[in-house]
Design a protein around this motif. Structure first.
Motif, PDB file in Angstrom:
ATOM      1  N   VAL A 162     -13.341   6.444  33.608  1.00 12.38           N
ATOM      2  CA  VAL A 162     -12.254   7.104  33.052  1.00 12.38           C
ATOM      3  C   VAL A 162     -12.735   8.289  32.129  1.00 12.38           C
ATOM      4  CG1 VAL A 162     -10.270   6.889  31.831  1.00 12.38           C
ATOM      5  CG2 VAL A 162     -11.105   4.897  33.457  1.00 12.38           C
ATOM      6  N   TYR A 163     -13.607   7.906  31.312  1.00 10.99           N
ATOM      7  CA  TYR A 163     -14.098   8.980  30.280  1.00 10.99           C
ATOM      8  C   TYR A 163     -14.683  10.217  30.885  1.00 10.99           C
ATOM      9  CZ  TYR A 163     -16.506  11.162  26.174  1.00 10.99           C
ATOM     10  OH  TYR A 163     -16.679  12.108  25.301  1.00 10.99           O
ATOM     11  N   ILE A 164     -15.447   9.940  31.729  1.00  8.91           N
ATOM     12  CA  ILE A 164     -16.113  10.966  32.541  1.00  8.91           C
ATOM     13  C   ILE A 164     -15.365  11.918  33.445  1.00  8.91           C
ATOM     14  CG2 ILE A 164     -17.859  11.511  34.522  1.00  8.91           C
ATOM     15  CD1 ILE A 164     -19.317  11.019  31.642  1.00  8.91           C
ATOM     16  N   LEU A 165     -14.312  11.212  34.016  1.00  6.62           N
ATOM     17  CA  LEU A 165     -13.428  11.929  34.847  1.00  6.62           C
ATOM     18  C   LEU A 165     -12.290  12.727  34.055  1.00  6.62           C
ATOM     19  CD1 LEU A 165     -12.784   9.406  37.764  1.00  6.62           C
ATOM     20  CD2 LEU A 165     -13.912  11.393  38.020  1.00  6.62           C
ATOM     21  N   TYR A 166     -11.888  12.277  32.874  1.00  5.87           N
ATOM     22  CA  TYR A 166     -11.089  12.797  32.049  1.00  5.87           C
ATOM     23  C   TYR A 166     -11.646  14.101  31.274  1.00  5.87           C
ATOM     24  CZ  TYR A 166      -7.485  13.775  28.514  1.00  5.87           C
ATOM     25  OH  TYR A 166      -6.585  14.237  27.468  1.00  5.87           O
ATOM     26  N   LEU A 167     -13.059  14.124  30.988  1.00  8.01           N
ATOM     27  CA  LEU A 167     -13.644  14.921  30.282  1.00  8.01           C
ATOM     28  C   LEU A 167     -13.847  16.186  31.118  1.00  8.01           C
ATOM     29  CD1 LEU A 167     -15.570  15.836  27.738  1.00  8.01           C
ATOM     30  CD2 LEU A 167     -17.537  14.821  29.100  1.00  8.01           C
ATOM     31  N   CYS A 168     -14.246  15.876  32.501  1.00  4.99           N
ATOM     32  CA  CYS A 168     -14.256  16.908  33.466  1.00  4.99           C
ATOM     33  C   CYS A 168     -12.972  17.580  33.854  1.00  4.99           C
ATOM     34  CB  CYS A 168     -14.824  16.347  34.885  1.00  4.99           C
ATOM     35  SG  CYS A 168     -16.498  15.715  34.825  1.00  4.99           S
ATOM     36  N   ALA A 169     -11.870  16.869  33.928  1.00  7.53           N
ATOM     37  CA  ALA A 169     -10.542  17.455  34.006  1.00  7.53           C
ATOM     38  C   ALA A 169     -10.298  18.229  32.638  1.00  7.53           C
ATOM     39  CB  ALA A 169      -9.559  16.331  34.096  1.00  7.53           C
ATOM     40  N   SER A 170     -10.667  17.717  31.654  1.00  7.05           N
ATOM     41  CA  SER A 170     -10.214  18.511  30.409  1.00  7.05           C
ATOM     42  C   SER A 170     -10.829  19.940  30.246  1.00  7.05           C
ATOM     43  CB  SER A 170     -10.467  17.599  29.040  1.00  7.05           C
ATOM     44  OG  SER A 170      -9.726  16.757  29.189  1.00  7.05           O
ATOM     45  N   ILE A 171     -12.093  19.759  30.627  1.00 12.13           N
ATOM     46  CA  ILE A 171     -13.278  21.063  30.811  1.00 12.13           C
ATOM     47  C   ILE A 171     -12.968  22.025  31.459  1.00 12.13           C
ATOM     48  CG2 ILE A 171     -15.191  22.217  31.035  1.00 12.13           C
ATOM     49  CD1 ILE A 171     -16.776  19.355  29.983  1.00 12.13           C
ATOM     50  N   ILE A 172     -12.296  21.952  32.561  1.00 15.06           N
ATOM     51  CA  ILE A 172     -11.718  22.613  33.531  1.00 15.06           C
ATOM     52  C   ILE A 172     -10.357  23.216  33.267  1.00 15.06           C
ATOM     53  CG2 ILE A 172     -11.181  23.213  35.936  1.00 15.06           C
ATOM     54  CD1 ILE A 172     -13.205  21.007  36.781  1.00 15.06           C
ATOM     55  N   GLN A 173      -9.607  22.214  32.694  1.00 14.70           N
ATOM     56  CA  GLN A 173      -8.110  22.976  32.275  1.00 14.70           C
ATOM     57  C   GLN A 173      -8.250  23.718  30.934  1.00 14.70           C
ATOM     58  OE1 GLN A 173      -5.331  19.793  30.991  1.00 14.70           O
ATOM     59  NE2 GLN A 173      -3.676  20.913  31.929  1.00 14.70           N
ATOM     60  N   PHE A 174      -9.285  23.416  30.110  1.00 11.69           N
ATOM     61  CA  PHE A 174      -9.285  24.331  28.963  1.00 11.69           C
ATOM     62  C   PHE A 174      -9.868  25.760  29.513  1.00 11.69           C
ATOM     63  CE2 PHE A 174      -8.657  20.864  26.151  1.00 11.69           C
ATOM     64  CZ  PHE A 174      -7.741  21.133  25.099  1.00 11.69           C
ATOM     65  N   ASN A 175     -10.597  25.635  30.585  1.00  8.28           N
ATOM     66  CA  ASN A 175     -11.102  26.947  31.029  1.00  8.28           C
ATOM     67  C   ASN A 175      -9.984  27.782  31.454  1.00  8.28           C
ATOM     68  OD1 ASN A 175     -14.344  27.696  31.640  1.00  8.28           O
ATOM     69  ND2 ASN A 175     -14.213  25.342  31.520  1.00  8.28           N
ATOM     70  N   SER A 208      -8.521  20.929  37.922  1.00  8.90           N
ATOM     71  CA  SER A 208      -8.366  19.788  36.887  1.00  8.90           C
ATOM     72  C   SER A 208      -7.478  18.581  37.166  1.00  8.90           C
ATOM     73  CB  SER A 208      -7.849  20.429  35.797  1.00  8.90           C
ATOM     74  OG  SER A 208      -6.581  21.252  35.993  1.00  8.90           O
ATOM     75  N   ILE A 209      -6.390  19.186  38.129  1.00  3.80           N
ATOM     76  CA  ILE A 209      -5.466  18.093  38.784  1.00  3.80           C
ATOM     77  C   ILE A 209      -5.981  16.986  39.601  1.00  3.80           C
ATOM     78  CG2 ILE A 209      -3.438  17.868  40.352  1.00  3.80           C
ATOM     79  CD1 ILE A 209      -2.317  20.415  39.052  1.00  3.80           C
ATOM     80  N   PHE A 210      -7.106  17.520  40.346  1.00  3.38           N
ATOM     81  CA  PHE A 210      -7.837  16.522  41.290  1.00  3.38           C
ATOM     82  C   PHE A 210      -8.392  15.654  40.600  1.00  3.38           C
ATOM     83  CE2 PHE A 210      -7.322  20.113  44.625  1.00  3.38           C
ATOM     84  CZ  PHE A 210      -6.790  19.093  45.564  1.00  3.38           C
ATOM     85  N   PHE A 211      -9.291  15.773  39.380  1.00  6.23           N
ATOM     86  CA  PHE A 211     -10.073  15.070  38.384  1.00  6.23           C
ATOM     87  C   PHE A 211      -8.860  14.208  37.775  1.00  6.23           C
ATOM     88  CE2 PHE A 211     -13.468  18.130  38.689  1.00  6.23           C
ATOM     89  CZ  PHE A 211     -14.562  17.289  38.961  1.00  6.23           C
ATOM     90  N   SER A 212      -7.517  14.521  37.571  1.00 11.39           N
ATOM     91  CA  SER A 212      -6.736  13.854  36.756  1.00 11.39           C
ATOM     92  C   SER A 212      -6.288  12.835  37.919  1.00 11.39           C
ATOM     93  CB  SER A 212      -5.414  14.704  36.300  1.00 11.39           C
ATOM     94  OG  SER A 212      -5.911  15.428  35.423  1.00 11.39           O
ATOM     95  N   VAL A 213      -6.062  13.005  38.967  1.00  9.06           N
ATOM     96  CA  VAL A 213      -5.824  12.130  40.045  1.00  9.06           C
ATOM     97  C   VAL A 213      -6.969  11.086  40.136  1.00  9.06           C
ATOM     98  CG1 VAL A 213      -5.358  11.712  42.879  1.00  9.06           C
ATOM     99  CG2 VAL A 213      -4.105  13.659  41.423  1.00  9.06           C
ATOM    100  N   ALA A 214      -7.982  11.557  40.135  1.00 16.82           N
ATOM    101  CA  ALA A 214      -9.044  10.518  40.026  1.00 16.82           C
ATOM    102  C   ALA A 214      -9.266   9.656  38.870  1.00 16.82           C
ATOM    103  CB  ALA A 214     -10.420  11.140  40.094  1.00 16.82           C
ATOM    104  N   VAL A 215      -8.827  10.148  37.661  1.00 11.57           N
ATOM    105  CA  VAL A 215      -8.491   9.232  36.580  1.00 11.57           C
ATOM    106  C   VAL A 215      -7.454   8.140  36.788  1.00 11.57           C
ATOM    107  CG1 VAL A 215      -7.743   9.155  34.235  1.00 11.57           C
ATOM    108  CG2 VAL A 215      -9.339  10.763  34.881  1.00 11.57           C
TER     109      VAL A 215
END
Length: 685
Positions: free
Chosen positions: A327-340, A626-633
């Motif tokens: 959960v942490y890794i997926l949310y971290l990836c989603a946040s990084i891409i969304q903040f970009n 980033s939405i795809f990573f959020s779906v994975a979370v």
């Protein structure tokens, strides 16, 4: 079952006979004085810290509002401005480890005060090039400056121009070449922003950006050399594409505010006094008393026992444990891409509004500061209110965060239809005959109507013909004569400016580019409405996402996890996003300016359609990923959650990241002392 503090108080009051101690009545006044002293110190500290937050946010948002003016003042592309914008995060990374280590051991209020001084020094450094460089020079034909000497814009014969005027013009160019090194003073802006990052304090203040953009709006209306030149001699207005406002003035104001914000911290004690009455308060729960008393006695011994070798030995297992949390890794990836996506969009939003809708820098900054920023603040507040009001579980927080991102980027998709067409610029977007331009623009700048003129393709001194077409210069428009001076100059006998009914008839033109089409103001209004709704929608998911991050981490790893999260966002989003967004925007430039001694300067004209697709498209692509990573979370949380968790959540209890993580919340007393964690801590904060 967890017992609340009220139940604890009632239990002990009903089963315990307390003896009356008369000395306690005598100590009430002294305890009251201690409490007032403590509260006063805390209020001063919080007030001063809030002012620091305001100063930092103001200077940061003001930098965003001056990006286009910095481009024009130093003749640099958007990609280089992106490097300047990202230098703040670089400076922050240079000092964050030292501050984190020494912050708990040294005089923390004075460290904050020193940070304010460093931040103010960096802000002053950004403004310094204005006082060392020469005056700002914009491209204008000599006849618009001196009304006593009538010079033909179309120099068919060099002998038409008085020798003294040519010599003076050449002398000015040579002088400009000698001072061309001044254009490299953008490095001071970069170093100043980097230094400002070193003195940074963390902030969630939202009022600072509002005043930052409003200050940017005010300064954008003032000429860059105000106080140094006669403003009556300035032949351009704030609506001109060559206009540069007093960008440096806001940095001086922000620097003074930073100094004032840091003064109180030099007079605060290292530790705020704690009243004795709070230690023995009967309203405190047994758990809070245990933490408060034992933490004070055992914290020193704990620090003495822990050695650097043991901390290093525990680092890798903690890192492995943290990155083993899907959960942490997926949310971290989603946040990084969304903040970009968000950082790039926010950084170049003023430029996009100016170039796409033909708005001035002053109006753009005013709109962003007064409409967009409050929408973001209201969205963050709404997200926290929803979490607290409906007691949403971790799974619900993930759904709310995902829904916020999905609908926010879906609204962003509609902005593709709310753009303006390119302005009609002869030789760039349309031909001199009025048809759409299809060939290489540099070769199309010359036509039969201006073939007899000695014109330069590097000039940028736009005029607006009476046919509604903008021409790069009066010379390229084939103008033979001019009347008036300064902003009131009118060009006559322009061979390239002809009406459709009579193409051969010479016409007139005025100084400055033509306005965008009639539909553009309406499109700008639609853009503002959708932009505000999008900002609000995306911000609603901020608080639920942060709560999701905290609840899915073991209590003793929360600080470490948040540190990794912040570091990753800054390194992988805050620094690169403005750079590659700037590089992408530079590819849409139709007309580059030229420096006095050669070389490419700042972009003068962008392809509106290409800019819209690049700016919105890059933002939308990153947001979709980033939405795809959020779906994975959400999928992982559903997989790890049990029906019992859903039942408890429906009954009002706060859920965690599943059965496995629920067991991790039951920690021993040593962990309880170190983390002081309780289930509702994050929401209350």
């Amino acid at each position: 079952m967890e017992i609340s503090s009220k139940e604890n108080t009632q239990f002990f009051s009903n089963n315990t006979i307390l003896p009356v101690d008369r000395s306690s009545f005598k100590s009430e006044s002294s305890a009251s004085k201690e409490k007032q002293s403590c509260c006063g110190g805390i209020k001063i500290f919080l007030g001063a810290l809030s002012f620091v937050y305001f100063a930092k946010a103001l200077s940061g948002s003001y930098l965003k509002s001056t990006i286009t003016q910095i481009e024009r003042r130093f003749d640099i592309p958007s990609s280089l401005v992106g490097v300047i914008d990202g230098s703040f995060e670089i400076g922050n990374l240079l000092i964050i480890i030292l501050v984190s280590y020494f912050g708990a051991k040294l005089h923390r209020p004075r460290i904050i005060g020193a940070g304010c001084l460093i931040m103010s020094a960096g802000t002053f450094l950004i403004a310094m090039p204005q006082f060392f460089m020469g005056r700002y020079r914009y491209e204008r034909f000599p006849s618009t400056i001196n009304s006593t000497v009538s010079i033909s814009p179309c120099l068919q014969d060099k002998s038409q121009t008085p020798l003294s005027a040519l010599e003076k013009s050449q002398a000015k160019i040579n002088a400009g070449c000698e001072k061309e090194a001044g254009s490299s003073m953008w490095i001071y802006v970069l170093l100043g922003n980097l230094l400002r990052g070193i003195g940074c304090v963390q902030t969630v203040a939202i009022i600072g950006p509002i005043f930052g953009f409003l200050l940017g709006s005010l300064c954008a209306k003032l000429y860059v050399d105000i106080g140094f030149v006669d403003l009556d001699s300035v032949t351009i207005t704030h609506k001109d594409v060559q206009w540069v406002g007093a960008w440096w003035l806001g940095y001086l104001i922000a620097g003074v505010i930073s100094i004032l914000a840091g003064i109180p911290f030099w007079f605060l004690p290292k530790h705020l006094p704690k009243p004795e009455s709070r230690k023995d308060s009967s309203t405190s729960s047994e758990q809070s008393k245990f933490i408060a008393e034992d933490n004070k006695d055992q914290h020193k011994s704990y620090q003495q026992q822990v050695k650097i070798a043991e901390m290093a030995k525990d680092f890798l297992p903690s890192l492995k444990n943290l990155f083993g949390n899907p959960v942490y890794i997926l949310y971290l990836c989603a946040s990084i891409i969304q903040f970009n996506s968000l950082i790039g969009m926010v950084t170049y939003k003023p430029k996009y509004i100016e170039q796409q809708y033909g708005q001035t820098s002053s109006k753009t900054n005013f709109v962003i500061g007064l409409i967009n920023i409050p929408a973001v603040a209201f969205g963050i507040f709404s997200g926290g209110l929803i979490m607290k009001k409906f007691r949403i579980s971790v799974l619900g927080a993930a759904k709310l965060s995902l829904g916020s991102s999905f609908f926010g980027y879906l609204l962003l998709l509609s902005l593709f239809a709310m753009g303006c067409e390119n302005s009609d610029v002869a030789g760039l977007t349309v031909s001199y005959h009025g048809t759409k331009q299809m060939t290489d623009y540099e070769q199309a700048l010359f036509s039969e109507c201006n073939s007899g003129c000695a014109c330069s393709k590097n000039d940028w001194d736009p005029i607006c013909g009476e046919n509604g077409v903008t021409y790069i210069s009066a010379c390229l428009a084939g103008c033979q004569a001019s009347n008036g001076s300064g902003k009131n100059t009118v060009f006559f006998n322009c061979s390239c400016v002809g009406t459709l009914q009579s193409p051969s008839r010479s016409s007139s033109a005025v100084v400055g580019p033509c306005q965008k089409g009639n539909e553009c103001p309406k499109m700008f209004l639609y853009f503002l409405v959708i932009s505000v709704i999008t900002s609000y929608t995306l911000s609603v998911g901020g608080t639920p996402g942060y709560i999701l991050l905290l609840r899915c981490i073991k209590p003793h790893l929360k600080s470490f996890a948040l540190g990794i999260y912040t570091l990753a966002i800054r390194v992988l989003a805050g620094i690169p996003a403005p750079v590659y967004f700037g590089v992408a925007i530079d590819t849409t430039c139709l007309k580059w300016g030229s420096k006095r001694c050669g070389g490419r300067g700042a972009c003068r004209l962008y392809d509106s359609s290409a800019l819209r697709y690049v700016y919105l498209g890059l933002t939308l692509v990153l947001g979709t990923v980033s939405i795809f990573f959020s779906v994975a979370v959400l999928w992982v949380l559903r997989k790890r959650s049990s029906p019992q968790d859903e039942t408890l959540s429906a009954n009002g209890e706060r859920g965690t990241c599943g059965t496995k993580s629920r067991k991790d919340n039951f920690v021993n007393s040593d962990r309880l002392i170190q983390t002081t964690y309780w289930p509702e801590k994050e929401t209350r904060l």
